[in-house]
Design an enzyme around this catalytic site. Sequence first.
Site, mmCIF file in Angstrom:
data_model
loop_
_atom_site.group_PDB
_atom_site.id
_atom_site.type_symbol
_atom_site.label_atom_id
_atom_site.label_comp_id
_atom_site.label_asym_id
_atom_site.label_seq_id
_atom_site.Cartn_x
_atom_site.Cartn_y
_atom_site.Cartn_z
ATOM 1 N N ASP A 66 49.544 42.330 41.807
ATOM 2 C CA ASP A 66 48.592 43.164 41.831
ATOM 3 C C ASP A 66 47.274 42.897 42.774
ATOM 4 O O ASP A 66 47.101 41.686 43.250
ATOM 5 C CB ASP A 66 48.196 44.129 40.905
ATOM 6 C CG ASP A 66 47.891 43.027 39.622
ATOM 7 O OD1 ASP A 66 48.004 43.651 38.555
ATOM 8 O OD2 ASP A 66 47.576 42.094 39.748
ATOM 9 N N LYS A 110 46.035 48.379 44.350
ATOM 10 C CA LYS A 110 45.515 48.813 45.633
ATOM 11 C C LYS A 110 43.905 48.472 45.100
ATOM 12 O O LYS A 110 43.682 48.251 44.003
ATOM 13 C CB LYS A 110 45.669 50.406 45.781
ATOM 14 C CG LYS A 110 46.813 50.769 46.218
ATOM 15 C CD LYS A 110 47.058 51.441 47.687
ATOM 16 C CE LYS A 110 48.520 51.736 48.195
ATOM 17 N NZ LYS A 110 49.017 52.773 47.597
ATOM 18 N N MET A 169 34.803 44.774 35.340
ATOM 19 C CA MET A 169 34.697 46.026 35.760
ATOM 20 C C MET A 169 33.453 47.030 35.519
ATOM 21 O O MET A 169 33.576 47.988 35.189
ATOM 22 C CB MET A 169 36.174 46.879 35.265
ATOM 23 C CG MET A 169 37.267 45.982 35.699
ATOM 24 S SD MET A 169 38.698 46.847 34.441
ATOM 25 C CE MET A 169 38.755 46.005 33.103
HETATM 26 N N1 SAH Z 1 43.236 39.727 33.721
HETATM 27 C C1 SAH Z 1 41.870 39.654 34.372
HETATM 28 C C2 SAH Z 1 40.741 40.680 34.410
HETATM 29 C C3 SAH Z 1 41.461 42.067 35.019
HETATM 30 S S1 SAH Z 1 40.343 43.425 35.180
HETATM 31 C C4 SAH Z 1 41.093 38.241 34.033
HETATM 32 O O1 SAH Z 1 41.386 37.746 32.715
HETATM 33 O O2 SAH Z 1 40.231 37.761 34.688
HETATM 34 C C5 SAH Z 1 39.468 42.949 36.821
HETATM 35 C C6 SAH Z 1 37.939 42.416 36.718
HETATM 36 O O3 SAH Z 1 37.975 40.963 36.490
HETATM 37 C C7 SAH Z 1 37.139 42.882 38.022
HETATM 38 O O4 SAH Z 1 36.654 43.945 37.950
HETATM 39 C C8 SAH Z 1 35.891 41.647 37.564
HETATM 40 O O5 SAH Z 1 35.158 42.271 36.396
HETATM 41 C C9 SAH Z 1 36.927 40.473 37.065
HETATM 42 N N2 SAH Z 1 37.082 39.702 38.082
HETATM 43 C C10 SAH Z 1 38.381 39.201 38.303
HETATM 44 N N3 SAH Z 1 38.145 38.241 39.232
HETATM 45 C C11 SAH Z 1 37.106 37.810 39.388
HETATM 46 C C12 SAH Z 1 36.424 37.105 40.190
HETATM 47 N N4 SAH Z 1 36.968 36.109 41.086
HETATM 48 N N5 SAH Z 1 34.825 37.007 40.483
HETATM 49 C C13 SAH Z 1 34.257 38.140 39.335
HETATM 50 N N6 SAH Z 1 35.043 38.973 38.719
HETATM 51 C C14 SAH Z 1 36.394 38.829 38.707
#
Ligand code: SAH
Length: 266
Positions: free
Chosen positions: A40, A62, A176
Amino acid sequence: MINTSQIGKVYLVGAGPGNPELLTLKAVRLLQEAEVVIYDRLIGKEILEFADSNAELIFVGKASGHHTLPQPKINTLLIQKAKENKRVVRLKGGDPFIFGRGGEEALACQEEGIPFEVVPGVTAATAVGAYTGIPLTHRGTSHLVTFITGHSAKGKLPNLQWDLLAKSTHTLVFYMGLSTLPLIAKELMFHGSPPDTPTAVVQEGSLRGQKTVVGTLANITEQVGQQQLHPPVLIIVGEVVKFREWMHWFEEQSSYEMPESPTLIA
Ligand code: SAH
């Protein structure tokens, strides 16, 4: 009775924050061995390149704000591919069990008798902490860290116990939360957080597009507005944010060789 020798297996694999160097060895091996990779948003092209060239790559997410393949359909797809006796890697950003709906996919497999494994990944909070120089806990400053979603299923702020969050002196990490940042700051201050509480908003942590905006709860919304950040963005609230002044290291590394991240899709 399902004959398990005739069904494949589903691997719910955390891909980390998008920087290929932060993949685990197990994630890389499983990608190389996978017949089907279902991925995804937040998964870059450089990560998918570890997959075998014959593997079937299926994109199910998306950009934020747009529709994703509904979760029940993703679950059905995982199960269908496993029943075709395929080795399926379900590749998810960060860690599958942190705001990743990995639990729902594991349950769906379990209900259908599909064997599965869960492979942890570097979650955005720890990646962003490391790459911005903000220790999420620090002796004498913060002994507790809370991971929070800034976005409910309906796209609004989730129902949280703001009074508890605001009165504590620990670290809050919001996933998020870009679109709800003004509300988050407002709720925290309304429930008692000092307006000068240090706050960092970090875009594309650990990637070349990393950008960090540091302010206070009172002024962070305005600061972020001026910088025009885009998702993925993580918000860190708490005294530990101050340590960045001494501990930042990544953004200065002009010679740091890593691929651009144009394929980051959220
Ligand atoms: N399972 C993922 C989170 C999914 S929700 C995890 O453990 O990281 C998606 C959110 O993760 C984004 O909206 C943002 O808040 C955060 N996120 C994911 N990758 C990121 C990155 N490289 N830099 C900053 N925030 C990130």
